[in-house]
Design an enzyme around this catalytic site. Sequence first.
Site: not given
Length: 184
Positions: A32, A98, A125, A171
Amino acid sequence: MEHADGAALTEAAAAAACRDGEPITQDYMLQQTMLRVKDPARSLEFYTGVLGMTLLQKIDFPSMRFTLYFLGYEDKSDVPADVKERTAWTFSRRATIELTHNWGSESDESLSFHNGNDQPTGFGHIGVAVPNVYAACKVFEKRGVKFLKKPEAGKMKDLAFIQDPDGYWIEILSPNNMVSLLSP
């Protein structure tokens, strides 16, 4: 290790910096990435309705006044109904997002989150792979998504950067187009 100040590592230096992990790490995975969100309804609409992710599980922590929302690219029919099974299943998925909502933050006019790209820089990102960047961007435009870079703009063509409702950068890339970015 060879590394000129202000320059990239050479292939040899990068390879030399890498080590084999301990045997126990063979079953590790990136599970995550957590992003704090101000307005969970707005963020959930973005990640599900715009990016096509599935809400895997919502977990409330009333005594600490926050909620976690786990999202990923999974088929909704695969999400277990039983909460214990769903919890184990959710935490066994690769590369989930998350979203963390601290209760009351949606009413705090002064609250905003650092996106990692403004000074001081840090986190950059997340990336989402799509079959066709241009087709995805047409949908994003139609949905009013904020673009930081469109696929035809800049030196790196065929990829885009958009922002989520909290300003985090995403992205948008097509795996098949990435090889062309390596060409000088």
